[in-house]
Each structure stands twice: as structure tokens, then as C-alpha cells.
Enzyme design. Structure first.
Site, short mmCIF file in Angstrom:
data_model
loop_
_atom_site.label_atom_id
_atom_site.label_comp_id
_atom_site.label_asym_id
_atom_site.label_seq_id
_atom_site.Cartn_x
_atom_site.Cartn_y
_atom_site.Cartn_z
N HIS A 309 -15.76 -0.64 -16.25
CA HIS A 309 -16.97 -1.39 -16.62
C HIS A 309 -18.18 -0.51 -16.41
O HIS A 309 -18.23 0.26 -15.45
CB HIS A 309 -17.09 -2.67 -15.78
CG HIS A 309 -18.05 -3.67 -16.36
ND1 HIS A 309 -19.40 -3.57 -16.18
CD2 HIS A 309 -17.83 -4.75 -17.14
CE1 HIS A 309 -19.99 -4.58 -16.82
NE2 HIS A 309 -19.06 -5.30 -17.42
N ASP A 367 -12.29 -8.82 -19.61
CA ASP A 367 -11.68 -8.89 -20.94
C ASP A 367 -10.17 -8.77 -20.90
O ASP A 367 -9.48 -9.27 -21.78
CB ASP A 367 -12.26 -7.79 -21.83
CG ASP A 367 -13.69 -8.08 -22.18
OD1 ASP A 367 -13.95 -9.21 -22.60
OD2 ASP A 367 -14.54 -7.20 -22.00
N1 ACO Z 1 -9.34 4.20 -19.66
C1 ACO Z 1 -9.18 5.47 -19.26
N2 ACO Z 1 -10.12 6.20 -18.66
C2 ACO Z 1 -11.29 5.62 -18.45
C3 ACO Z 1 -11.55 4.29 -18.84
C4 ACO Z 1 -10.52 3.57 -19.46
N3 ACO Z 1 -10.68 2.31 -19.84
N4 ACO Z 1 -12.81 3.96 -18.50
C5 ACO Z 1 -13.34 5.05 -17.93
N5 ACO Z 1 -12.43 6.05 -17.89
C6 ACO Z 1 -12.58 7.36 -17.28
C7 ACO Z 1 -13.43 8.30 -18.13
O1 ACO Z 1 -12.65 9.02 -19.03
C8 ACO Z 1 -14.06 9.16 -17.07
O2 ACO Z 1 -13.09 10.07 -16.64
P1 ACO Z 1 -13.54 11.58 -16.21
O3 ACO Z 1 -14.41 11.39 -15.00
O4 ACO Z 1 -12.26 12.28 -15.93
O5 ACO Z 1 -14.30 12.16 -17.37
C9 ACO Z 1 -14.30 8.20 -15.90
O6 ACO Z 1 -13.29 7.18 -16.05
C10 ACO Z 1 -15.67 7.56 -15.92
O7 ACO Z 1 -15.84 6.92 -17.16
P2 ACO Z 1 -17.21 6.61 -17.87
O8 ACO Z 1 -17.02 6.85 -19.33
O9 ACO Z 1 -18.33 7.32 -17.18
O10 ACO Z 1 -17.38 5.10 -17.63
P3 ACO Z 1 -18.45 4.25 -18.37
O11 ACO Z 1 -19.16 3.46 -17.34
O12 ACO Z 1 -19.28 5.04 -19.28
O13 ACO Z 1 -17.55 3.32 -19.27
C11 ACO Z 1 -16.52 1.44 -20.21
C12 ACO Z 1 -17.40 1.98 -19.07
C13 ACO Z 1 -17.17 1.77 -21.57
C14 ACO Z 1 -16.39 -0.06 -20.07
C15 ACO Z 1 -15.15 2.12 -20.12
O14 ACO Z 1 -14.57 1.89 -18.85
C16 ACO Z 1 -14.18 1.68 -21.22
O15 ACO Z 1 -14.22 2.23 -22.31
N6 ACO Z 1 -13.30 0.67 -20.94
C17 ACO Z 1 -12.40 0.17 -21.93
C18 ACO Z 1 -13.09 -0.80 -22.87
C19 ACO Z 1 -13.38 -2.15 -22.21
O16 ACO Z 1 -12.50 -2.73 -21.60
N7 ACO Z 1 -14.61 -2.60 -22.39
C20 ACO Z 1 -15.03 -3.90 -21.83
C21 ACO Z 1 -16.02 -3.74 -20.73
S1 ACO Z 1 -16.29 -5.31 -19.95
C22 ACO Z 1 -17.35 -6.15 -20.92
O17 ACO Z 1 -17.92 -5.65 -21.84
C23 ACO Z 1 -17.53 -7.64 -20.66
#
Ligand code: ACO
Length: 433
Positions: A309, A367
Site C-alpha cells: 500500500h 483489496d
Molecule cells: N508485489 C511485489 N513487490 C512489490 C509490491 C507487490 N505488490 N508492492 C511493492 N513491491 C516492492 C517494490 O518492487 C519495491 O521493491 P524494491 O525495494 O526491491 O525496489 C518495494 O516493494 C517498495 O515498493 P514501492 O513501489 O515503493 O511501493 P509503493 O508504495 O510505491 O507501491 C502499491 C504501493 C502501488 C500499492 C504497490 O504495493 C502495488 O503495486 N501493489 C499491488 C497493487 C494493489 O494491490 N493495489 C491496491 C492498493 S490498496 C488500495 O488502493 C485501496
């Protein structure tokens, strides 16, 4: 430069400086007041996505992502989810206090009478193709409501604002359920004023003339909880859209229709649908290891949908509550052996024990579970975002009312960093070669 001991932040630019007052909320970090930045320093601030910008003051919802805290009007979401109904939470968000019993009864009775749609609105549905996405029907029909409800449109009057807010919360579920019925070619089911919000919604979705559909109380409670947990979430993209459109003085139905359009985007309201599609593509428990290898591969863009998130970095408090509800629904419906739900449970177990996810603090988000519950309830994926809109209408109208009632409110009109051509001579077409 932010000096923690001072009540201002000092900004320097091109030899000039300015003291930006630090605004203090009741909770959360201080906010530098940059309103004088153009006048004092001749510059703008650059913040695409508005991730570091507070665009308003609000008393409705507070989030602390690091602590996993979500408060509505000061009440923790866990307490509301376990003790209050969606309608009670709607009252709280709209009016700032939990209702007394007489206030609640009067609110509920009034809201229930607003569920019905003007009979002419039925005609709208025939204008849509049968395979129209229900979000398209919802967005269009809500936008058109101002054409039917002329009373309540003087937004300078508190009673009018309140009437429109109540109408929207009460009528959006009816439009949503009818959009679904239309898409599957079934007759519309009219709202029942005797039922609770969630019972009535499930009834409008699943009853058919002659099937004597009885709403299962466990499932109605699960639906109520999903709605409650999605009712408001501070200044997210759709709420910001509602406030922006509302800042122009547009009527509330147009504002909420704009919010629905913003929610429709996959980056906002579509994540639970994406989580379910992901499970379907993994297929079986045996597919989990190779899928997780792809997720962890730096060169792949595959993500574990329903995990992580942007704001909650330790856990999403809503996800914890829905996890329990999800297991309740699965056992009530005897779906323990459902292959997709079984796969989801196994994926959750494997991922939450895997160092990749643990070290990055990636936990199942709201979600992940809401998609599973909705699937178990028999709600098709095309309706997932529609359900989100039914819930979020409460937050949107509460935030819209707060914005209109804010004496400091102005039309939202951001600026830009222009990177196009500088001024140049016009060349007539005959000379352009
Ligand atoms: N799967 C795998 N790896 C992930 C995921 C994921 N779902 N989310 C984050 N990471 C990893 C990134 O690759 C990154 O790894 P690194 O440090 O090796 O480069 C690290 O975790 C940090 O990730 P960020 O991209 O900085 O996290 P950010 O806060 O930008 O992203 C987000 C948040 C967009 C929700 C992300 O976790 C994601 O894409 N999740 C899947 C989609 C999802 O479920 N969205 C719903 C959110 S809840 C809502 O909207 C009500």
C-alpha cells in the site's frame, strides 16, 4: 528548510527569502503554508501527483500510514467496523458525531424513502447496450440526476446540500443494482424501505420475481462491513476530483459523477478486480512458486496484486478486519473447498512467510480480501468498482459538503511548469512547405 523549533519554515530563492507559516493540525505533521510563495519569491512549487501537498483542511478522516491508523471523526476504523453499521458511519462522516438512537432512526427512515428513483430514470437504462460496463451506466445516470431533482440544487442553502447528500447516498445503490440487473437481462428490483442498507442492496442485486430471495444475515453483515471500510479514505484521487469539480460550484450530482469516473481507473478502484484476475491466472496451488519467482524478479513488472500500500507501510487496518470477515463468509457458504479461495489462502500464507514480502513490509491490503468476499457473495468482477462507488459516495458527499461549507474555499486552479516552445512567429500555411 524546516526548523523544528520555529513556527515557520524559511524558503530562499534567487536572493529573496520568505517565512512560510507552519500550520498545525490536531494530528499529523505540520504543513508549510505556501500560499504567498509566488507573491514573495516569484516561484511556484512543483508537486505532480500532489503527494507532498495538502489541498484543504478537513475534520473527516485521519490516516497515519506508518502506524496503520485510520480514524473517522476521531473513531478508529476497527471500532466502527465491529460496532457500527454502514448507515451509522455515514451519519458520523456527514455530521461529525455518532447519532443518538432517535437521530439514527430518523436518519435511517428518511434515507430509506430516498432509495426509490424517479420512474422516468428507468428509461435511461434502455439507452445503454446490454454489455455496457456498469460503471459507465452508474457514471452517466448519477450525472443526470440533477435533471430530475431540481429541489436541493441551491448549494448555498444548508438544507439543499443535506437533501442532495442524502439522495445520493440512498439512490446510488439502486442505480448500481439496476445497472447489474440490466447487464444480465433481469427485471429491476425496487428498493425495500423496511430493509437495512446492505440487506436492501443485496436484495436488489439477487432477488428475482418469484425466487423468494432471503437475505442471509451473515452475508448482509459482510457486505455492510465492506461498505463501511470503503466509506472514506481522506484526499484520494476520486475525493480530490469531487472537491475540485465542487470548487467550481457544480451541482452535487455532477461532482459525484466525476468522482465515479476517477474511481473507475485501474490505479484507483480496480485493484480487487486485478487481485482476482491474478488468482485466476495462477490457477492452482502448484502455480504459486513460479508466480512468486516472477514477482520477485527485478526484470519483471509482475506484482503480487492485493499486497502492499502506498500509505500503509506496516499493515492496512481495514485488511485485518476483512480477513476475519472473509473467513466467516467462506465458512457460512461452505466454500472452504472452492479452488480459487483455497488458492488465495495458500498464496496469503506463502507470501506472508516469504522474506521478500516480509522485509519490504508488504502485507495483504483491503483489496486482497474484498475481492474474495465479493466473489464468494456471487458478485461479478465487473461490479467490484461499482460497489466501491456505492460505499465511497458517503465519503464524497461528506467531503463535498465540508468543502462548500469552508469559508476559505476557492476554485481549484493549479499552475504548471511550462516546458513547451517559447514565443515564436506565426507562419502561414502556404509558407510551411
Ligand atoms: N508485489 C511485489 N513487490 C512489490 C509490491 C507487490 N505488490 N508492492 C511493492 N513491491 C516492492 C517494490 O518492487 C519495491 O521493491 P524494491 O525495494 O526491491 O525496489 C518495494 O516493494 C517498495 O515498493 P514501492 O513501489 O515503493 O511501493 P509503493 O508504495 O510505491 O507501491 C502499491 C504501493 C502501488 C500499492 C504497490 O504495493 C502495488 O503495486 N501493489 C499491488 C497493487 C494493489 O494491490 N493495489 C491496491 C492498493 S490498496 C488500495 O488502493 C485501496
Amino acid at each position: 528548510m524546516h526548523d523544528p523549533k520555529s513556527e515557520t519554515a524559511t524558503l530562499h530563492a534567487g536572493g529573496a527569502s520568505m517565512q512560510a507559516p507552519l500550520l498545525k493540525g490536531t494530528m499529523g505533521p505540520d504543513v508549510a503554508d505556501l500560499r504567498g510563495i509566488q507573491q514573495n519569491l516569484g516561484i511556484f512549487s512543483f508537486d505532480p501527483g500532489l503527494t507532498g501537498t495538502a489541498t484543504c483542511t478537513s475534520k473527516i478522516t485521519f490516516i497515519d500510514g506508518d502506524a496503520g491508523t485510520l480514524l473517522h471523526r476521531g473513531y478508529p476504523i476497527e471500532d466502527l467496523a465491529l460496532n457500527a453499521s454502514f448507515t451509522e458511519t455515514a451519519y458520523l462522516l456527514l455530521y461529525g458525531e455518532l447519532p443518538t438512537t432517535p437521530q439514527y432512526q430518523a436518519f435511517q427512515a428518511d434515507m430509506n424513502t430516498h432509495r426509490l428513483l424517479n420512474e422516468q430514470i428507468r428509461n435511461f437504462f434502455n439507452g445503454f447496450r446490454r454489455d455496457a460496463h456498469p460503471m459507465a451506466i452508474l457514471c452517466g445516470t448519477v450525472g443526470a440526476l440533477s435533471a430530475f431533482y431540481h429541489d436541493g440544487l441551491d448549494i448555498s442553502q444548508a438544507e439543499d446540500r443535506d437533501l442532495s447528500a442524502r439522495r445520493l447516498i440512498a439512490k446510488v445503490p439502486t442505480i448500481a443494482a439496476w445497472a447489474y440487473k440490466y447487464s444480465i437481462g433481469e427485471p429491476f428490483i425496487y428498493p425495500d424501505e423496511e430493509m437495512s442498507f446492505s440487506e436492501n442492496f443485496l436484495h436488489m442485486l439477487f432477488a428475482r420475481p418469484g425466487n423468494h430471495y432471503r437475505v442471509n444475515p451473515v452475508l448482509a453483515r459482510a457486505m455492510d462491513r465492506i461498505l463501511l471500510l470503503h466509506a472514506d479514505h481522506e484526499q484520494n484521487a476520486s475525493t480530490t476530483t469531487v472537491r475540485l469539480v465542487g470548487s467550481t460550484g457544480a451541482n452535487p450530482y455532477a461532482c459525484i459523477s466525476a468522482g465515479i469516473a476517477a474511481l473507475w481507473g485501474p490505479a484507483h478502484g480496480g485493484a480487487n478486480e486485478a487481485a482476482l484476475n491474478m488468482l485466476q491466472s495462477i490457477g492452482t496451488r502448484e502455480g504459486i512458486p513460479s508466480f512468486l519467482e516472477q514477482v520477485k524478479d527485478k526484470n519483471s513488472s509482475v506484482r503480487l496484486m492485493g499486497f502492499g500500500h502506498r500509505v500503509y507501510k506496516n499493515f492496512d487496518p481495514r485488511a485485518k478486519i476483512l480477513q476475519a470477515t472473509c473467513h466467516e463468509v467462506i465458512s457460512e457458504l461452505g466454500l472452504e473447498r472452492d479452488p480459487l479461495l483455497d488458492l488465495a489462502k495458500e498464496l496469503e500464507r506463502v507470501a506472508t512467510e516469504d522474506d521478500y514480502f516480509v522485509s519490504r513490509k508488504l502485507y495483504p491490503n483491503v483489496d486482497f480480501y474484498s475481492g474474495l468476499i465479493l466473489k464468494a457473495l456471487g458478485i461479478p468482477t465487473s461490479m467490484f468498482t461499482v460497489l466501491f462507488a456505492v460505499a465511497r459516495t458517503v465519503g464524497w458527499v461528506s467531503q463535498w459538503k465540508e468543502m462548500i461549507e469552508d469559508p476559505a474555499g476557492r476554485i481549484t486552479r493549479p499552475r504548471q511548469l511550462y516546458v513547451g516552445e517559447t514565443k515564436r512567429e506565426f507562419v502561414s500555411m502556404s509558407d510551411r512547405g
